[in-house]
Structures are given as C-alpha cells and as structure tokens.
Design a protein around this motif. Structure first.
Motif, short mmCIF file in Angstrom:
data_model
loop_
_atom_site.label_atom_id
_atom_site.label_comp_id
_atom_site.label_asym_id
_atom_site.label_seq_id
_atom_site.Cartn_x
_atom_site.Cartn_y
_atom_site.Cartn_z
N THR A 20 3.98 2.95 -5.17
CA THR A 20 3.28 3.16 -6.42
C THR A 20 3.39 1.89 -7.27
O THR A 20 4.21 1.00 -6.97
CB THR A 20 3.87 4.34 -7.20
N GLU A 21 2.61 1.82 -8.33
CA GLU A 21 2.70 0.65 -9.21
C GLU A 21 4.10 0.52 -9.81
O GLU A 21 4.63 -0.59 -9.93
CB GLU A 21 1.66 0.77 -10.32
N LYS A 22 4.70 1.65 -10.14
CA LYS A 22 6.05 1.64 -10.71
C LYS A 22 7.06 1.15 -9.66
O LYS A 22 7.96 0.35 -9.99
CB LYS A 22 6.44 3.04 -11.18
N GLN A 23 6.93 1.60 -8.43
CA GLN A 23 7.84 1.17 -7.38
C GLN A 23 7.68 -0.32 -7.07
O GLN A 23 8.66 -1.02 -6.84
CB GLN A 23 7.61 2.00 -6.12
N LEU A 24 6.44 -0.79 -7.08
CA LEU A 24 6.19 -2.21 -6.83
C LEU A 24 6.82 -3.07 -7.92
O LEU A 24 7.46 -4.09 -7.63
CB LEU A 24 4.69 -2.47 -6.74
N ASN A 25 6.64 -2.66 -9.16
CA ASN A 25 7.23 -3.41 -10.27
C ASN A 25 8.76 -3.41 -10.19
O ASN A 25 9.40 -4.44 -10.45
CB ASN A 25 6.77 -2.80 -11.60
N LYS A 76 7.42 6.68 4.59
CA LYS A 76 7.65 7.16 3.23
C LYS A 76 8.74 6.31 2.59
O LYS A 76 9.87 6.26 3.08
CB LYS A 76 8.07 8.63 3.23
N TYR A 77 8.41 5.67 1.50
CA TYR A 77 9.32 4.79 0.78
C TYR A 77 10.19 5.59 -0.17
O TYR A 77 9.71 6.52 -0.83
CB TYR A 77 8.48 3.76 0.02
N PRO A 114 0.79 -1.23 0.00
CA PRO A 114 0.00 0.00 0.00
C PRO A 114 0.83 1.29 0.00
O PRO A 114 0.31 2.36 -0.32
CB PRO A 114 -0.82 -0.12 1.30
N HIS A 115 2.10 1.18 0.34
CA HIS A 115 2.96 2.35 0.43
C HIS A 115 3.77 2.59 -0.85
O HIS A 115 4.55 3.54 -0.91
CB HIS A 115 3.91 2.21 1.62
N ALA A 150 7.04 0.00 7.93
CA ALA A 150 5.74 0.23 7.31
C ALA A 150 4.61 -0.30 8.17
O ALA A 150 3.53 0.31 8.27
CB ALA A 150 5.70 -0.43 5.92
N GLU A 151 4.85 -1.44 8.81
CA GLU A 151 3.83 -2.06 9.66
C GLU A 151 3.62 -1.29 10.95
O GLU A 151 2.49 -1.08 11.40
CB GLU A 151 4.20 -3.50 9.96
N GLU A 152 4.71 -0.84 11.56
CA GLU A 152 4.63 -0.18 12.86
C GLU A 152 4.35 1.31 12.77
O GLU A 152 3.79 1.90 13.70
CB GLU A 152 5.95 -0.41 13.62
N PHE A 153 4.74 1.94 11.66
CA PHE A 153 4.60 3.41 11.54
C PHE A 153 4.01 3.77 10.18
O PHE A 153 4.48 4.67 9.50
CB PHE A 153 5.97 4.07 11.73
#
Length: 340
Positions: free
Chosen positions: A40-45, A86-87, A37-38, A78-81
């Motif tokens: 973008t589609e580009k970052q995930l790819n 911000k990635y 969830p944190h 990401a889970e705790e905060f």
C-alpha cells in the motif's frame, strides 16, 4: 521509480551508490519496482522512510542493512510467487504481530520472518589483546576463563582478550519469531514457518550453524538445547544466508546481486523437534527457496592435508573450491578484477 535524495543523509549507502553510478543503486530500484505493486502507499512510505532511512537526517548503518536484507528476501518471493505473496501478513490470531511475508504454492503455505543480527562487535579492534569466537556455546564460566588464560599466557593487559558469541541472539530470534506464527498450525501438514537470517561470510555462517546444530555445545536444534525447545517449536526451518555480507560491503564494490535472495548463498535446517508429518511441506520449500543443501551434502572435499577437520569446514571448502574455483560462481566476493 526514482528516489529523491535531497533529505537523505550524505553517508547513506544508496545516496552514495546513486552519485557514483554504482550497480548497487540500480539493483535496489529493480527490487523496489518488483515489490512496490504488493505494498500500500502507507507501507511503501514506511519502507522508504522509516526502514531504509531515505528521508532521515541520521544514517543508522545497521538498521539500514537489516531492512535491506529483509527487502532482498521479499523481492525474491514477490517476484517468484507474486500471485500469492502477502506483505506483512498477520498469521497469529492471538496477537497483533505480523510476519514479513507469506506465500502459497501448490497447496502449501509458507510464513517467512527475516532477521539480521548486528555483528559490528566482532569486527571491532580491541588491540593489543585478542578476540575469538567459539563454534557453539561454551560451558558456564569459559567466557571468562579462556580470555584470562590468554592474557596471562601472552602477558597482555588483563581483560583485553575477548570472546564474542551470538548464540543468545539466535535464541532470541527463534523465540521472537515463534510468537509471530500461529501455534495452531503446528499440526498442519501443509503450512510451514520459516526464519531466514542475513549473515556475513562463510566463517560466520558456520559459527551460527553450530549455535543451532552442535549437540556437544547445546545447539538450539538439538535434543540437548540450552533453551527450552517449546519456546520456538513453531519454527520449522531456519535458513542461513550471506545477505548481511552483501549489503555490508555495498559501497566497497566487493559484491554483485545484492538485492536478491536468488543470487545469494543459502543453506537451511529443519527443526528436529517439529511435527514429523510436515515432511512434504518442508521438502517443497527446499525446492522453491534457493539453497545449496543437497550439493554441500554430496560434496567431497579435495584437501588431503586437512582430513581431521574436513567435516567442520565442508561448507567453506564447497564455496571456495567448488563454487568459486570450479564453477566460477561468486556469491560472496566477486572474482578479482571483475568489475561488472
């Protein structure tokens, strides 16, 4: 989220884990769903294809481990905060670099960069000679003199004995990470910059701690450093973890909880050349990031026959005697016979 492995190299750790029903794959999917969830589609790819190599026809084990360690750290923050996470955050306005993540908590901001060294060289078989390590930096000329002396003493082929040291790699990590942080926040009392390292077993972690803190061997976080501290003065904390160990041994089944900093071993050290007014922000990070600093500091070694070297191996004894034997907490290899 499910992964399509049709284009994945057959030696890929995750492809093998999925095929064999290994918990390593299930833990990866859990971490990915937390982080997704944190991004973008580009970052995930980019993460899946270019970093974790899930659609590559070649498998670079070292590159995969480096980014697996990074993802294990990012998953925790990401889970705790999640509200402030911000990635790939750009925090230095002077260049186009970014840190792996930034978080804020109770008025404090933390910028976190993750690095993992390639440690294959220390595991290579160089028989019939010897291979050794030094607990810190050796004086000039000793890297040649000591192996030569062993070759002569043991009557083995000259040049076969080797000493491996990674102090310059730690120096480079510090310098490279320093460039990603905003030099203006050196004077900030509410913002801290963190370099987090993925390392191997307790022996390796102790060696890297000495690269940092051994004053007699010109440690990088001492006033006798072999490198100008100005080159990494923006680094406030260095965190040593065993995340390399966990991912390196993924297929062997030695470990559990591979993809989460929360269930890993960590110990951290502050930069003595940093801003002394940052005491509050550093103490806060000590509380929010998993670590065993206080417990190791308070631990009393029970091995009477090793009094002269107790201090040097305190971390190792804490893990083996206190965590594993007394508490049955296995942050490195899981308990023998435990296949869960």
């Amino acid at each position: 989220m499910e992964i399509n492995f049709d284009k994945t190299h057959p030696e890929h750790y995750l492809k093998n884990a999925n095929a064999t029903g290994s918990i390593y794959y299930d833990e990866f999917i859990e971490a990915l769903n937390i982080l997704k969830p944190h991004l973008t589609e580009k970052q995930l790819n980019d993460l899946l294809v270019n970093k974790l190599l899930l659609k590559q026809n070649k498998f670079d084990k070292n590159k995969f481990i480096q980014y697996a360690v990074e993802m294990s750290v990012l998953r925790y923050f990401a889970e705790e905060f999640g509200n402030s996470f911000k990635y790939e955050n750009k925090v230095n306005p002077n260049n186009n670099t970014d840190v792996d993540c930034s978080i804020t908590d109770k008025g404090f901001k933390f910028n976190i960069e993750v690095k993992t060294p390639i440690l294959d060289k220390k595991d290579q078989d160089i028989s019939p000679g010897l291979k050794g390590r030094s607990l810190g930096r050796l004086p000039d000329g000793q890297f040649d003199a000591i192996p030569k002396a062993f070759d002569e003493l043991l009557n083995i082929q000259e040049g076969t004995t080797q000493i491996f040291n990674f102090d310059n790699k730690l120096k480079q990590f510090l310098i490279d990470s320093n460039k990603k942080f905003d030099p203006e926040n050196f004077n900030s009392e509410n913002e801290a910059n963190i370099l987090l390292l993925g390392l191997d077993d307790t022996d390796e972690i102790m060696i890297w701690i000495n690269y940092l803190r051994n004053e007699g061997n010109s440690g990088l976080f001492t006033f006798n450093s072999f490198c100008n501290p100005e080159e990494y003065k923006c680094i406030d904390f260095v965190v040593f973890t065993n995340l390399y160990f966990k991912h390196k041994n993924a297929i062997s089944g030695k470990c559990v909880d591979h993809w989460n900093l929360k269930n890993s071993f960590a110990i951290m050290y502050n930069n003595p050349m940093g801003n002394p007014k940052k005491k509050g922000v550093l103490e806060h990070f000590l509380n929010l990031c998993p670590n065993y600093n206080i417990e190791i500091g308070e631990y009393e070694i029970q091995r009477d026959d090793l009094d002269q070297i107790n201090g040097l191996f305190k971390l190792k004894y804490f893990v083996e005697d206190e965590l594993e034997k007394n508490r049955e907490i296995y942050l490195f290899e899981k308990q023998a016979g435990n296949n869960t």
